[in-house]
Motif scaffolding. Structure first.
Motif, short mmCIF file in Angstrom:
data_model
loop_
_atom_site.label_atom_id
_atom_site.label_comp_id
_atom_site.label_asym_id
_atom_site.label_seq_id
_atom_site.Cartn_x
_atom_site.Cartn_y
_atom_site.Cartn_z
N ARG A 11 -114.31 29.83 -12.06
CA ARG A 11 -113.80 30.75 -13.08
C ARG A 11 -114.41 32.14 -12.90
N GLU A 14 -112.65 33.85 -10.14
CA GLU A 14 -111.30 34.24 -10.57
C GLU A 14 -111.35 35.55 -11.37
N GLU A 18 -109.69 39.18 -10.63
CA GLU A 18 -108.77 39.76 -11.62
C GLU A 18 -109.22 41.17 -12.01
#
Length: 351
Positions: A11, A14, A18
């Motif tokens: 996560r 990620e 992003e």
């Protein structure tokens, strides 16, 4: 634990990707939320990577145990790395404990003189001064929202807002009844009296969706009063709001504008009612509002300040310090750190 750590690391990666994408460059809210989430995960990810490196070192040390020339060095390194791994795993267990979502928030604190008449009000004033000193030591800002002074000093009631970094995480343990044992200034025969003041700590919550019927609110305005009962200004600027269904009363008088005082009083009312609803909700599902160490209610005696013996005792964890004078000057960290440590121990034990 490994699966959970891998999921957190994934996560984290990620979010990093992003945040680097052009799609969200103009979305300030999303950037803010993602940056906050990334910041919350970073310490865990860094510690996990440290654990992985340690595991590699253990594997390498074990591979050298059959080498007669390097065996002694490998055994020493293996012992060192295994101890380090144990420490890292313990630190990760603590980091993986679900955090209180309110820990980073500012607080609303309410202090009231309770049992003991004038002496209780004087002690309430002493507690406010103690928390003010503690706030200053931490670089926090404290604002008085409302106060009712005692006839012999101190306060029968005082409410304040404390703003700064992670205020609730430190002061959430202060809710409850604080007991003082000392010779009051009002005592003529030198006898030690026992009095109490109560403290209530609530997290400041910005976005509370709560609508009120006009008939449920009673709004009064009056002159703001300062020290010695002096009027702060000649206008009716202080605002008192009573929520009739629950008989919850909030008052704000620190702003010179009646409109600003009303806005702040409405915010305080929502926070108080939200706090009550949270208590009721937790009681309904059969859980206690607090752990033994957690936030208490005002009926629970949590701490005694014994002036003749210069001792402060926190009854929840049996912690005592013979430095009451320094505690009253805002040196609360030894007590608060002990409470946080015990709270973590209980959570690790699944209590």
């Amino acid at each position: 634990m490994k699966e959970r750590l891998e999921s957190i690391k994934q996560r984290y990666e990620e979010i990093t990707k992003e945040l680097m994408s052009e799609e969200i460059i103009n979305d300030y809210t999303k950037i803010k939320n993602l940056s906050k989430e990334q910041s919350d995960l970073k310490e865990i990810v860094d510690k996990y990577e440290e654990m992985q490196k340690c595991e590699e070192n253990i594997k390498e040390a074990k591979s050298l145990l059959n080498d007669n020339e390097l065996k002694e060095i490998a055994e020493q390194e293996l012992e060192k790395q295994e101890q380090l791994l144990e420490n890292i795993e313990h630190e990760l267990e603590i980091l993986l404990i679900p955090k209180d979502e309110n820990d980073g928030k500012n607080i609303i604190m309410e202090i009231r003189g309770a049992a003991g008449g004038d002496e209780a009000n004087i002690f309430a004033g002493d507690l406010l001064r103690m928390y003010t000193y503690y706030a200053e030591k931490n670089g926090w800002k404290i604002e008085i929202d409302h106060q009712i002074e005692g006839t012999s000093g101190g306060f029968s009631q005082v409410e304040c807002t404390i703003k700064g970094e992670n205020v609730y995480s430190k002061l959430k343990y202060e809710s409850g009844a604080h007991r003082v044992q000392r010779v009051p200034v009002t005592e003529t025969q030198g006898r030690v009296h026992t009095s109490t003041a109560t403290v209530l700590v609530m997290p400041e919550i910005e976005d509370i969706d709560m609508d009120f019927k006009e008939s449920d609110l009673k709004i009064d305005v009056y002159h703001s009063s300062g020290a010695g009962g002096q009027s702060v200004n000649t206008a009716n600027s202080a605002v008192r709001i009573t929520h009739l269904p629950t008989n919850t009363v909030v008052t704000c008088q620190n702003e010179r504008s009646q409109l600003k005082n009303k806005d702040k009083a409405m915010k305080l009312l929502k926070i108080k009612l939200y706090d009550k609803l949270e208590q009721e909700k937790e009681q309904t599902v059969g859980s206690t509002r607090k752990s033994k160490i957690g936030t208490g209610d005002r009926s629970e005696k949590i701490r005694t300040y014994n002036y003749p013996q210069n001792r402060v005792t926190d009854h929840r964890i049996g912690f005592s310090t013979m430095s009451l004078d320094r505690v009253m000057d805002g040196e609360l960290d030894p007590i608060i750190d002990a409470l946080i440590t015990e709270d973590l121990k209980q959570k690790l034990a699944g209590e």
